[in-house]
Design an enzyme around this catalytic site. Structure first.
Site, short mmCIF file in Angstrom:
data_model
loop_
_atom_site.label_atom_id
_atom_site.label_comp_id
_atom_site.label_asym_id
_atom_site.label_seq_id
_atom_site.Cartn_x
_atom_site.Cartn_y
_atom_site.Cartn_z
CG HIS A 199 -1.72 1.09 1.29
ND1 HIS A 199 -3.29 1.10 0.79
CD2 HIS A 199 -1.86 2.34 1.66
CE1 HIS A 199 -3.75 2.27 1.06
NE2 HIS A 199 -3.04 3.13 1.61
CD GLU A 200 1.31 3.64 3.72
OE1 GLU A 200 1.53 4.35 3.00
OE2 GLU A 200 0.35 3.20 4.40
CD GLU A 229 -6.13 4.88 1.38
OE1 GLU A 229 -6.42 3.83 1.94
OE2 GLU A 229 -5.03 5.44 1.81
#
Length: 442
Positions: A199-200, A229
């Site tokens: 995700h990051e 996001e």
């Protein structure tokens, strides 16, 4: 000097116009609130976060209730200061994401909610169950080696970034040439560290791909939280839970984590896509996560419109969890007190998570129209093609254009929840053998 001096000037290019627009937008939210009220709000939040921690530890909502009542009253006033056309909650949504309104979110929710509830119930009734992949504790150094291998393959440039260990996964983006990923891990569960870093890492690739021509402006950052996001969700879920992805990484995975030698590709694929309704949002699986967000959205909207009171929240929260997810909290800690967002003043923020899930799958569908199936792309390790498309259509522009502008230009249509519905139905029907059951009954 007023920004109106620059606004619409005939010599302005698109970057200058975007800078002026951003300054004006920020100034509206700052200037319309009386200084003494904003100071009181800051003081309230500082205390409320501490009280929330105390209330959560004690699992007693009544400790936090008077502070949340003050926060809600504050945001009802802020909504009036900022202004809105149809619903006071619009003002709070618009603060966090430009042009997001109750009308838009309600339309998205209407299409998603019944599907998510019904499909989750269908899966929970399925007789297909496989035991999760069990591993002994895996020390942090080996997990970090795995993260770095995955991120390098995905396209995160370690010449312009790094990965460090911290309490909460996030990124620190100083410039496209200095993007730092912070991740955490659990020795007993390597999946947590893997999906956090994916995700990051996706967000990091976004930040590294912003045009260097925007350095020195206010625009060398992601267009909005919802879009950043969405990119994180694309890398974490659409890529990271794809069978082709695990097919590509399976040999590397077994070299770095030999304990996985006995786990087949199918074992791992089904394990990372296991569905189990959870009371805790942060522990939620990919399918039911959005129901957690819908619950919070519905409660926030009713609070700001005065249709419910803060004292009603614990009972309403529990009622919605039982109705939507089929599970009911037994205490406030695992229920209404689990998130810090309200204590920190983030009212109107939760729906951005909902929007980002839809956007991630809509972007995926557009990439597939140009380059073909993600299953094939990922199994072949063609991450460069995915990154190239995203850099060309999204990343390079930083904050020059809004979320809506970038999405419509990239995908040729406004936000469309059908992509998310189709994505979830296709994948989880395969994982839980739903199509096979239907065919067997024909």
């Amino acid at each position: 000097m007023s920004s109106n001096f620059f606004d619409g000037h005939k010599e302005n290019d698109v970057v200058t116009e975007s800078m002026v627009k951003r300054i004006k937008r920020n100034s509206v939210y700052v200037s319309k609130i009386p200084e003494e009220e904003y100071q009181a709000y800051i003081e309230l939040i500082a205390v409320a976060e501490q009280v929330w921690e105390e209330a959560k530890d004690a699992s007693d909502f009544k400790i936090f209730q008077p502070y949340l009542e003050s926060i809600v009253e504050t945001f009802i006033r802020f909504a009036e200061y900022w202004g809105y056309e149809e619903d006071p909650y619009d003002a709070l949504l618009g603060y966090h994401e430009e042009n997001l309104t109750v009308r838009k979110v309600d339309a998205l929710t209407a299409e998603m909610k019944n599907f998510l509830i019904g499909f989750n119930r269908e899966i929970q009734k399925s007789d297909f169950r496989r035991k999760p992949v069990k591993l002994p504790p895996i020390e942090g150094s080996r997990q970090q080696a795995l993260w770095k291998s995955m991120l390098s393959e995905l396209g995160f440039r370690f010449s312009a970034g790094r990965v460090d260990i911290g309490a909460h996964p996030t990124i620190l983006a100083n410039s496209p040439a200095d993007v730092r990923i912070v991740n955490s891990y659990h020795e007993e569960d390597i999946k947590a560290g893997i999906f956090n870093v994916l995700h990051e890492g996706g967000r990091g690739i976004y930040q590294q791909s912003i045009s260097k021509e925007l350095l020195g402006t206010f625009l060398a950052e992601a267009s909005s939280f919802a879009l950043e996001e969405a990119v994180g969700r694309l890398y974490e879920n659409v890529i990271g839970r794809n069978k082709g992805f695990w097919s590509y990484f399976h040999p590397k995975l077994k070299r770095l984590i030999p304990e996985l030698e006995m786990a087949s590709l199918q074992d791992i694929y089904e394990d990372v896509n296991r569905l189990q309704p959870s009371l805790i949002r942060l522990d939620a699986d990919e399918l039911t996560y959005t129901l957690h967000i819908i619950i919070r959205y519905e409660l926030e909207k009713d609070l700001i419109n005065g249709r419910i009171k803060v004292c009603d929240l614990p009972a309403l929260w529990n009622e919605k969890y039982e109705k939507y997810l089929g599970i009911k909290p037994t205490n406030d800690r695992e229920g209404v007190l689990q998130d810090i967002h309200w204590a920190a003043g983030y009212i109107g923020y939760f729906p951005l998570y909902f929007v980002s899930n839809i956007a991630a799958t809509q972007l995926t569908a557009s990439i597939e129209r140009e380059y073909g199936s993600f299953d094939v792309l990922l199994a072949g390790g063609h991450f460069d093609q995915i990154n190239h498309w995203l850099a060309e259509h999204i990343f390079q522009y930083g904050a020059v254009y809004s979320f809506d502008q970038l999405m419509e230009a990239a995908t040729k249509e406004p936000l469309n929840p059908q992509y998310y519905i189709d994505y979830l139905r296709k994948k989880y029907s395969e994982v839980y053998k739903l199509n096979l059951k239907e065919k067997a009954n024909e």
